[in-house]
Every structure is written in C-alpha cells, then in structure tokens.
Design a protein around this motif. Structure first.
Motif, short mmCIF file in Angstrom:
data_model
loop_
_atom_site.label_atom_id
_atom_site.label_comp_id
_atom_site.label_asym_id
_atom_site.label_seq_id
_atom_site.Cartn_x
_atom_site.Cartn_y
_atom_site.Cartn_z
N ARG A 5 0.72 -1.24 0.04
CA ARG A 5 -0.02 0.04 -0.14
C ARG A 5 0.81 1.28 0.02
O ARG A 5 0.46 2.07 -0.45
N ALA A 6 2.15 1.06 0.52
CA ALA A 6 3.02 2.34 0.48
C ALA A 6 3.88 2.42 -0.81
O ALA A 6 4.54 3.38 -1.00
N GLY A 7 3.45 1.44 -1.69
CA GLY A 7 4.04 1.53 -2.98
C GLY A 7 5.49 1.15 -3.18
O GLY A 7 6.52 1.53 -3.89
N LEU A 8 6.02 0.29 -2.08
CA LEU A 8 7.31 0.00 -1.89
C LEU A 8 7.51 -1.39 -2.08
O LEU A 8 8.86 -2.18 -1.78
N ALA A 9 6.55 -2.28 -2.85
CA ALA A 9 6.62 -3.67 -2.86
C ALA A 9 7.98 -4.26 -3.58
O ALA A 9 8.58 -5.27 -3.75
N ASP A 10 8.38 -3.16 -4.50
CA ASP A 10 9.39 -3.60 -5.65
C ASP A 10 10.77 -3.65 -4.86
O ASP A 10 11.88 -4.19 -5.39
N ARG A 11 10.84 -3.10 -3.65
CA ARG A 11 12.28 -2.88 -3.18
C ARG A 11 12.20 -3.57 -1.79
O ARG A 11 13.13 -3.58 -1.07
N VAL A 12 11.36 -4.54 -1.27
CA VAL A 12 11.08 -4.83 0.09
C VAL A 12 10.96 -6.39 -0.07
O VAL A 12 10.00 -7.00 -0.47
N ASP A 13 11.80 -7.03 0.67
CA ASP A 13 11.61 -8.63 0.68
C ASP A 13 11.48 -9.25 2.08
O ASP A 13 12.52 -9.02 2.77
N ILE A 14 10.44 -9.45 2.50
CA ILE A 14 10.03 -10.01 3.79
C ILE A 14 10.17 -11.51 3.86
O ILE A 14 9.52 -12.26 3.09
N ARG A 15 11.02 -12.08 4.79
CA ARG A 15 11.28 -13.39 4.89
C ARG A 15 10.70 -14.03 6.17
O ARG A 15 11.27 -13.42 7.01
N VAL A 16 10.07 -15.05 5.93
CA VAL A 16 9.55 -15.76 7.17
C VAL A 16 10.36 -16.56 7.88
O VAL A 16 10.91 -17.51 7.06
N GLY A 17 10.71 -16.65 9.04
CA GLY A 17 11.24 -17.58 9.76
C GLY A 17 12.21 -17.15 10.78
O GLY A 17 11.85 -15.88 11.17
N SER A 18 12.73 -18.06 11.72
CA SER A 18 13.63 -17.50 12.67
C SER A 18 14.56 -16.87 12.16
O SER A 18 15.03 -17.11 11.20
N ALA A 19 15.01 -15.58 12.65
CA ALA A 19 15.78 -14.74 12.15
C ALA A 19 17.45 -15.42 11.89
O ALA A 19 18.12 -15.08 11.22
N ALA A 20 17.49 -16.17 13.19
CA ALA A 20 18.87 -16.83 13.18
C ALA A 20 18.88 -17.69 11.87
O ALA A 20 20.07 -17.79 11.40
N SER A 21 17.80 -18.62 11.67
CA SER A 21 18.31 -19.31 10.32
C SER A 21 18.11 -18.55 8.97
O SER A 21 18.79 -18.66 8.06
N SER A 22 17.30 -17.40 9.08
CA SER A 22 17.21 -16.59 7.79
C SER A 22 18.68 -15.96 7.60
O SER A 22 19.26 -15.60 6.38
N LEU A 23 19.35 -15.50 8.85
CA LEU A 23 20.72 -14.78 8.59
C LEU A 23 21.73 -15.79 8.30
O LEU A 23 22.56 -15.29 7.37
N ALA A 24 21.62 -16.88 8.86
CA ALA A 24 22.50 -18.25 7.95
C ALA A 24 22.30 -18.39 6.84
O ALA A 24 23.31 -18.52 5.95
N HIS A 25 21.21 -18.28 6.42
CA HIS A 25 20.81 -18.52 4.85
C HIS A 25 21.36 -17.44 4.00
O HIS A 25 22.22 -17.53 2.93
N LEU A 26 21.43 -16.26 4.73
CA LEU A 26 21.92 -15.08 3.89
C LEU A 26 23.27 -15.15 3.79
O LEU A 26 23.99 -15.09 2.59
N GLY A 27 24.05 -15.49 4.91
CA GLY A 27 25.61 -15.66 5.00
C GLY A 27 25.91 -16.76 4.10
O GLY A 27 27.00 -16.43 3.34
#
Ligand code: SAH
Ligand code: DHB
Ligand code: MG
Length: 216
Positions: A98-120
């Motif tokens: 609704r704020a017009g920002l979908a093109d630049r925001v990626d929201i990832r579901v999960g425990s941040a610890a595992s999402s961070l490990a995945h990013l790394g």
C-alpha cells in the motif's frame, strides 16, 4: 508526550500509508511495539545520510519501520526484513504494498537466526544499514551477523536498549534488559565498531537505541 506531538505535527505531519499500516496492525491485534514516527524518521534519515542501497531489518512486525527505511532507498535499492510470525509478515507485505514499496522490500518468514545463516551462505552481498529489533535475548547473535554481513562504513542500529532504565540495573529481572546488559558488555572493547547510545522518551516510554558505525 506533548513535546512528541509538538514536533511530530511540525516535522512529520500526516502520512496516510504509515497511518494505514498502524491501523491495520491494531485491527489484526498486533502488539503496538513499532517505533514512533519520530524514531521512524530518524531511521529513514540515517539510511539517507549513509546513502544506503541495501538495508537489513531483523523484526518486521506490521512493517511500520520497514516502510520508513525502505522509503530511503534509491530505485534499485533493496530492503530484506526478517520476521518469525507468518501472519505478521503477510500483513507487513500488504502494508508495504500500500505504501508503494513492494518492488524494493523482501520480507522473509522464519527465525531470524536461520534466515541470517541462509543469507550468509547464499547472498553475502554487504548491507549498508542494519536495524535490529526482534527478540531481545538474541540481540548479541544478530549483532554478530550484522558485522559479518556489512563492511566498514555501514551503520547498525539496535532498538530497545534502555527498557525503562532497567539496562542499568544489575539485578533486573527483565529478560530484554538482561540481554541488553550482556550486549553492552560485549561492546566494551569491541574494535570493529564505534558505538553510542541514544536514550529516547515519548509515547513508547523510556527506551533507546545503540548506534554503531562499522569501522573495521
Ligand atoms: N521493527 C518493527 C517492530 C518489531 S517488533 C517496527 O518498529 O515497526 C519485534 C518483531 O520481532 C515481532 O514482529 C516478532 O514477531 C519478531 N520476532 C520475534 N522473535 C523473532 C525471531 N526469532 N526471528 C525473527 N523475528 C522475530
Ligand atoms: C518490545 C519489543 C520492541 O521491539 C519494542 O520496540 C518495544 C517492546 C517487547 O517485546 O516488549
Ligand atoms: Mg523495538
């Protein structure tokens, strides 16, 4: 609170997309633990001052701080936000859209610890700014990841470091304050950052941020 309103009226003003994000969050029963408008603008300005093109947020809730931060990005910039609760993440995606920002925001579901490990593992491109605002006892862990996923010159902001003053009480029973005490202890002698603490007052009570510049 009068002071907060005084400055908000003059410096921030009405903002339909942000107000809609808070309204939909309240309607869905999310806790009202988002940053304040003035704090959101502070995060937004930090990102612009830094010229941030890649932003990492840990703890999305309904996407209120996400919108403030994502609005600082240039075209082609990206914000990745990590959220444990899939219902919160879905609402945040709707609010970001609704704020017009979908093109630049990626929201990832999960425990941040595992999402961070995945990013790394899979996407080591460095972030220019990291905002840590999830489960407080994991703050030291998230900060370690922030250092791994940034380069010198990056900015790391940690929310809720004061907790109504409990951070300065060695006997505090509050888990969040205990975590922030451990975190502050770990920053003593930490050569990779230059850091300060900013205490805040207002509609979310007495709390604060740690602001850290990655220097090595
Ligand atoms: N940054 C938001 C507020 C975040 S509140 C704003 O200012 O608008 C903290 C969020 O962290 C909540 O949505 C909660 O669900 C999420 N959270 C709690 N534990 C988490 C975990 N282990 N991993 C990822 N997110 C978590
Ligand atoms: C809490 C979490 C937050 O991120 C915040 O800004 C305020 C309170 C909490 O878990 O109580
Ligand atoms: Mg917070």
């Amino acid at each position: 609170m009068a002071v907060e309103r005084f400055f908000d009226e003059r410096l921030i003003g009405a903002d339909p997309a942000l107000e809609a994000a808070l309204q939909s969050s309240a309607a869905a029963g999310l806790p009202a633990i988002n940053v304040t408008p003035a704090q959101g603008r502070f995060l937004h300005l930090l990102a612009r001052i830094r010229g941030a093109r890649r932003i990492l947020e840990v703890g999305t809730l309904g996407g209120y701080s996400t919108i403030w931060l994502a609005r600082a990005l240039p075209t082609g910039g990206e914000l990745i936000s990590l959220e444990l609760n899939p219902d919160y993440a879905a609402l945040a995606r709707a609010n970001v859209g609704r704020a017009g920002l979908a093109d630049r925001v990626d929201i990832r579901v999960g425990s941040a610890a595992s999402s961070l490990a995945h990013l790394g593992q899979n996407d080591p491109r460095p972030f220019d700014l990291v905002f840590i605002d999830a489960d407080k006892p994991s703050t030291p862990l998230y900060f370690e990841w922030a250092l791994r996923l940034t380069r010198p010159g990056a900015v790391v902001v940690i929310d809720n470091v004061v907790r109504d003053g409990a951070v300065a009480d060695p006997a505090t029973a509050e888990a969040g304050a205990q975590a922030m005490r451990r975190f502050a202890d770990s920053l003593a002698g930490e050569k990779r950052v230059s850091a300060t603490a900013l205490q805040t007052v207002g509609s979310k009570g007495y709390d604060g941020f740690i602001l850290a510049l990655v220097v090595a």
